[in-house]
Design a protein around this motif. Structure first.
Motif, PDB file in Angstrom:
ATOM      1  N   ASP A 368      39.792  18.423  39.158  1.00  0.00           N
ATOM      2  CA  ASP A 368      38.918  18.834  40.271  1.00  0.00           C
ATOM      3  C   ASP A 368      39.419  20.520  40.763  1.00  0.00           C
ATOM      4  O   ASP A 368      38.634  20.976  41.649  1.00  0.00           O
ATOM      5  N   THR A 369      40.494  20.573  40.179  1.00  0.00           N
ATOM      6  CA  THR A 369      41.239  21.612  40.532  1.00  0.00           C
ATOM      7  C   THR A 369      40.764  22.982  39.784  1.00  0.00           C
ATOM      8  O   THR A 369      41.363  24.032  40.134  1.00  0.00           O
ATOM      9  N   ILE A 370      39.715  22.896  38.549  1.00  0.00           N
ATOM     10  CA  ILE A 370      39.802  24.188  37.616  1.00  0.00           C
ATOM     11  C   ILE A 370      38.652  24.912  38.412  1.00  0.00           C
ATOM     12  O   ILE A 370      37.730  24.372  39.015  1.00  0.00           O
ATOM     13  N   ARG A 413      48.894  37.224  43.956  1.00  0.00           N
ATOM     14  CA  ARG A 413      49.913  36.543  43.126  1.00  0.00           C
ATOM     15  C   ARG A 413      49.356  36.477  41.583  1.00  0.00           C
ATOM     16  O   ARG A 413      50.156  36.394  40.756  1.00  0.00           O
ATOM     17  N   LEU A 414      48.112  35.857  41.493  1.00  0.00           N
ATOM     18  CA  LEU A 414      47.712  35.736  40.176  1.00  0.00           C
ATOM     19  C   LEU A 414      47.705  36.924  39.256  1.00  0.00           C
ATOM     20  O   LEU A 414      48.248  36.902  38.063  1.00  0.00           O
ATOM     21  N   PHE A 415      47.461  38.230  39.812  1.00  0.00           N
ATOM     22  CA  PHE A 415      47.291  39.446  39.197  1.00  0.00           C
ATOM     23  C   PHE A 415      48.836  39.804  38.936  1.00  0.00           C
ATOM     24  O   PHE A 415      48.867  40.162  37.694  1.00  0.00           O
ATOM     25  N   GLN A 416      49.774  39.597  39.815  1.00  0.00           N
ATOM     26  CA  GLN A 416      51.246  40.052  39.420  1.00  0.00           C
ATOM     27  C   GLN A 416      51.491  39.082  38.356  1.00  0.00           C
ATOM     28  O   GLN A 416      52.651  39.615  37.779  1.00  0.00           O
ATOM     29  N   LYS A 417      51.159  37.937  38.250  1.00  0.00           N
ATOM     30  CA  LYS A 417      51.632  36.985  37.340  1.00  0.00           C
ATOM     31  C   LYS A 417      51.275  37.571  35.741  1.00  0.00           C
ATOM     32  O   LYS A 417      52.153  37.264  34.943  1.00  0.00           O
ATOM     33  N   TYR A 418      49.842  37.588  35.886  1.00  0.00           N
ATOM     34  CA  TYR A 418      49.293  37.732  34.553  1.00  0.00           C
ATOM     35  C   TYR A 418      48.725  39.057  33.928  1.00  0.00           C
ATOM     36  O   TYR A 418      48.430  39.280  33.021  1.00  0.00           O
ATOM     37  N   GLY A 419      48.600  40.108  35.097  1.00  0.00           N
ATOM     38  CA  GLY A 419      48.058  41.302  34.787  1.00  0.00           C
ATOM     39  C   GLY A 419      46.678  41.382  34.650  1.00  0.00           C
ATOM     40  O   GLY A 419      46.317  42.295  34.178  1.00  0.00           O
ATOM     41  N   GLN A 420      46.086  40.244  35.032  1.00  0.00           N
ATOM     42  CA  GLN A 420      44.631  39.938  34.914  1.00  0.00           C
ATOM     43  C   GLN A 420      44.357  38.633  35.728  1.00  0.00           C
ATOM     44  O   GLN A 420      45.449  37.944  36.393  1.00  0.00           O
ATOM     45  N   ILE A 421      43.004  38.272  36.103  1.00  0.00           N
ATOM     46  CA  ILE A 421      42.848  37.474  36.886  1.00  0.00           C
ATOM     47  C   ILE A 421      42.015  35.955  36.104  1.00  0.00           C
ATOM     48  O   ILE A 421      41.838  35.206  36.732  1.00  0.00           O
ATOM     49  N   GLY A 422      41.699  36.243  34.792  1.00  0.00           N
ATOM     50  CA  GLY A 422      41.027  35.244  34.031  1.00  0.00           C
ATOM     51  C   GLY A 422      39.678  35.202  34.491  1.00  0.00           C
ATOM     52  O   GLY A 422      38.935  35.482  35.452  1.00  0.00           O
ATOM     53  N   GLN A 423      39.252  33.793  33.852  1.00  0.00           N
ATOM     54  CA  GLN A 423      37.964  33.320  34.097  1.00  0.00           C
ATOM     55  C   GLN A 423      37.885  32.074  34.803  1.00  0.00           C
ATOM     56  O   GLN A 423      37.288  31.759  36.049  1.00  0.00           O
ATOM     57  N   PHE A 424      38.806  31.231  34.529  1.00  0.00           N
ATOM     58  CA  PHE A 424      39.056  29.980  35.233  1.00  0.00           C
ATOM     59  C   PHE A 424      40.445  29.705  35.319  1.00  0.00           C
ATOM     60  O   PHE A 424      41.617  29.962  34.472  1.00  0.00           O
ATOM     61  N   GLU A 431      47.782  28.590  37.439  1.00  0.00           N
ATOM     62  CA  GLU A 431      47.736  29.202  35.898  1.00  0.00           C
ATOM     63  C   GLU A 431      46.316  29.552  35.605  1.00  0.00           C
ATOM     64  O   GLU A 431      45.177  28.793  35.900  1.00  0.00           O
ATOM     65  N   ILE A 432      46.256  30.625  34.678  1.00  0.00           N
ATOM     66  CA  ILE A 432      44.933  30.873  34.066  1.00  0.00           C
ATOM     67  C   ILE A 432      44.506  29.942  32.829  1.00  0.00           C
ATOM     68  O   ILE A 432      45.657  29.849  32.065  1.00  0.00           O
TER      69      ILE A 432
END
Length: 740
Positions: A368-370, A413-424, A431-432
């Motif tokens: 349910d957290t996706i 935070r999400l962008f700093q971790k991955y350099g993108q923010i993904g789709q899901f 986590e992406i």
């Protein structure tokens, strides 16, 4: 480039025989040796192209169903060439295709979440691996009746354009690619025949259930012609040299109306559509828990709450601006519910909720957290616009500021971790889980707006870095994708318009010209998703009976092949701002097409919309289907489905963000968006005298905006209170003076 004319005979959709004759683009006669037909070709020069009138004459009755094809054949073909069929195919849809059931959700393995190619379902596409593949569509499958390509090596672009219908036959468009022999053909055929297979979305016979399928059996065939009959095909060929891919989109948008222009019409004023939906919202969309729902069937969680996307947290915004009574209080209640009941401790907001339970966006087999990240990006953008209104109107925002900031921080935070923010993402672990998408690109505009509201440099820096990421990985490559949560990473219109909105907001915030350049480039991609002509619906269809105009409707995506009323889920006022920043009137014309089209699809008490389910849509309902494609079966073309959908939100936004009448004193320009007629009788130094006529059968209230586009502070986050409102009875003709 080589050209040819083909004659084909069919058994059902299978080619029985054919004859191909090479031809030049000049006045001549083409005689077929195996068929008793000949073609007279007349040419007319156009800037960067030619217009061909091809008249086919029949000396005998046909023995088998026939069709006729004009083909443009490209030599020295490379798989890297960008193939475009507007509203349907972007870069050939050359992605990994997986036959997933609907709604599709494809999660790559943990170690390949950012390296796997984009995934699409079984939709028309040129193959990634196969040396030979093809795409065959009818005109109604696309927003404009054309196909073509951009060659990166030679920096050139070529398209074929036709009318969407010849006589009673819809036009066909086919791309055939042969990498082994190094050539590809772009074909226009009448009648359009998708040979052997066609795209169909529904219950499949292969045991894979309800899903998209590009290999379904085609029900097309040719036509029988009588001796003495003739058929004239009008085709335009365009070639452009020394252009970029971004130039290619712009030139396509200018060329696409060469043969067919939308019709002028007036039927339902903005206010009539708005007030009908508003009344419906107060009766059917406000829950006992204290929030505006996105649908009316609350037994389904998808219709209770979905963040952003189809309206959650967006549908409260228009009432906040326009109404000072109960609807406004309900809007504030909606904001309170979001942040008190729907926000995760780390700042993210749950994507779906219904009757006390949270639901994930990844399907029933997932946690349910996706979260579809786009949902929170949309939500944040519109929450900030609402906070600006609350603050500007001298109300306290204390209860909303901290939770909104927490959502901003989650994006950072999400962008700093991955350099993108993904789709899901998984909002528990942050986590992406699915990357490779431009679907959450509204976060650029949201963080840009947040940097102004909270005076936070980190939000601006993140917005700019994310804006560059999307430009280099998506806009620059001519494809934005993955905004809807049930198309995997297919190309779509929602990502294109969200990206446009974001770049316009980023320019408004920073005044850095690079974002304006990016906005203009993105706009040209977005506009290829908008229908450029009025489709001829089947005579007995509901759309034909209602006199529906398809021009200005917006195709959803490359998987769900229907057009729709409006942008999901925006008013398109970024186009108004783009005009203000550049002075280019084309952007106003684009906005007119989209906004003017919208209210004709509102079901009204006195003119309800009939549906395929055999019942009428209630007053104030709008359905998302404008069916020009037979992707769900030929019987659905020109028909509507039952249900309350997101276009209602687009109509609400349009009333509060798109002025019915717009006057720019800087350029002495008048643009009418609403369903009224207006002309200028006198310009004065600081006022203008307007003559306004309401040609519709509805009483209305017209919004009017007097503007000086060089005044950058006049139209920003909220400007509804700067618009003058004028009551106008049905058939009334008035004269007023509008002052700056």
């Amino acid at each position: 480039m080589r050209y040819s004319l083909m004659c084909k005979s069919f058994t059902d959709s299978k080619v029985l025989n054919y004859e191909k004759i090479n031809m030049n683009l000049e006045n001549n006669q083409v005689n077929f040796s195996h068929y008793p037909y000949h073609a007279l070709v007349e040419t007319q020069p156009l800037p960067h192209g030619q217009r061909l009138s091809i008249t086919l004459s029949f000396q005998e009755d046909t023995s088998y169903p026939m069709n006729f094809t004009f083909a443009m054949e490209a030599e020295h073909w490379l798989k890297d060439n960008y193939v475009l069929m507007p509203g349907a195919v972007y870069n050939g849809n050359r992605f990994k295709s997986v036959p997933l059931p609907y709604p599709p959700y494809y999660e790559p393995s943990r170690n390949s979440r950012f390296t796997d190619t984009e995934v699409i379902t079984s939709i028309p596409h040129l193959d990634v691996e196969k040396r030979q593949s093809s795409i065959s569509l009818l005109s109604g499958d696309m927003t404009s009746p054309l196909c073509g390509f951009y060659d990166f090596n030679s920096q050139s672009g070529s398209i074929l354009l036709a009318e969407h219908q010849f006589g009673s036959y819809y036009t066909g468009f086919t791309v055939n690619e042969n990498q082994t022999e190094g050539h590809a053909s772009f074909e226009i055929s009448v009648p359009g025949v998708r040979e052997n297979t066609q795209y169909l979305f529904g219950d499949q016979n292969d045991g894979h259930g309800f899903r998209p399928d590009a290999s379904a059996h085609s029900h097309d065939t040719g036509a029988m012609f009588k001796q003495g009959e003739s058929l004239t095909l009008t085709v335009c060929v365009f070639h452009w040299q020394q252009i970029s891919l971004q130039d290619f989109f712009k030139l396509v948008n200018r060329a696409k109306t060469t043969l067919e222009n939308p019709n002028v019409f007036y039927n339902v004023p903005f206010y009539k559509g708005y007030i009908s939906i508003k009344e419906k919202y107060q009766k059917e969309n406000f829950t006992e828990e204290g929030y505006y729902s996105v649908g009316t069937d609350w037994s389904k969680p998808q219709q209770c709450w979905q963040a952003g996307w189809i309206g959650g947290g967006i549908n409260s915004y228009p009432f906040l601006l326009e109404d000072s009574s109960e609807p406004q209080q309900r809007s504030l209640s909606t904001l309170r519910f979001i942040f008190s009941q729907l926000q995760h401790p780390n700042g993210w907001v749950f994507g779906m909720y219904g009757n006390g339970r949270y639901y994930g966006d990844g399907g029933e087999s997932n946690p349910d957290t996706i979260l579809l990240v786009r949902k929170n990006a949309d939500l944040l953008y519109f929450v900030l616009k609402q906070l600006y209104w609350i603050s500007d109107n001298h109300h306290s925002t204390i209860e909303f500021d901290q939770p909104t900031k927490a959502l901003c921080d989650a994006f950072v935070r999400l962008f700093q971790k991955y350099g993108q923010i993904g789709q899901f993402i998984d909002i528990d672990t942050e986590e992406i889980v699915v990357g490779n998408s431009a679907g959450a690109c509204m976060a650029v505009g949201a963080l840009s707006l947040a940097s102004e509201y909270f005076q936070c440099a980190e939000y601006r820096t993140t917005a700019e870095r994310l804006g560059e990421y999307y430009y280099n990985n998506y806009v620059k490559k001519g494809m934005l994708n993955g905004c809807p949560g049930e198309i995997c990473q297919a190309p779509d219109s929602e990502a294109a318009f969200a990206m446009l909105e974001s770049y316009v907001q980023l320019f408004e915030t920073t005044k850095d010209s690079i974002w304006l350049t990016y906005a203009e480039e993105t706009c040209e991609i977005a506009m290829t998703w908008v229908m450029s002509y009025d489709f001829h619906f089947p005579e007995a269809s509901t759309a034909a009976t209602r006199g529906v105009h398809s021009a200005g409707t917006v195709f959803a995506n490359a998987q769900n092949k229907h057009s729709a009323p409006g942008i999901c889920t925006l008013s398109g006022n970024s186009l108004l701002k783009l005009y203000r920043f550049t002075g280019k009137v084309d952007y106003l014309h684009y906005l007119h097409a989209i906004s003017h089209s919208l209210p004709q699809f509102v079901s009204l008490a006195e003119n309800p919309e009939y549906t395929l389910e055999g019942k009428y849509l209630p007053a104030g309902y709008m359905n998302e289907r404008v069916q020009t494609s037979d992707w769900e079966g030929k019987e659905t073309v020109g028909e509507f489905l039952y249900g309350s959908n997101w276009p209602e939100v687009s109509m609400l936004l349009t009333f509060v963000e798109v002025p019915g009448i717009y006057v720019d004193f800087t350029s002495r320009l008048l643009q009418v968006f609403d369903h009224v007629e207006c002309s200028i009788t006198q310009w004065n130094a600081e006022s203008v005298v307007l003559k306004i006529y309401n040609p519709t059968t509805y009483d209305t209230t017209v919004t009017m905006l007097a503007d000086e586009r060089t005044n950058t502070n006049h139209v920003t986050h909220n400007y509804f209170n700067k618009m003058r409102t004028i009551p106008l009875s049905a058939g009334q003709d008035i004269q007023i003076e509008l002052t700056i």
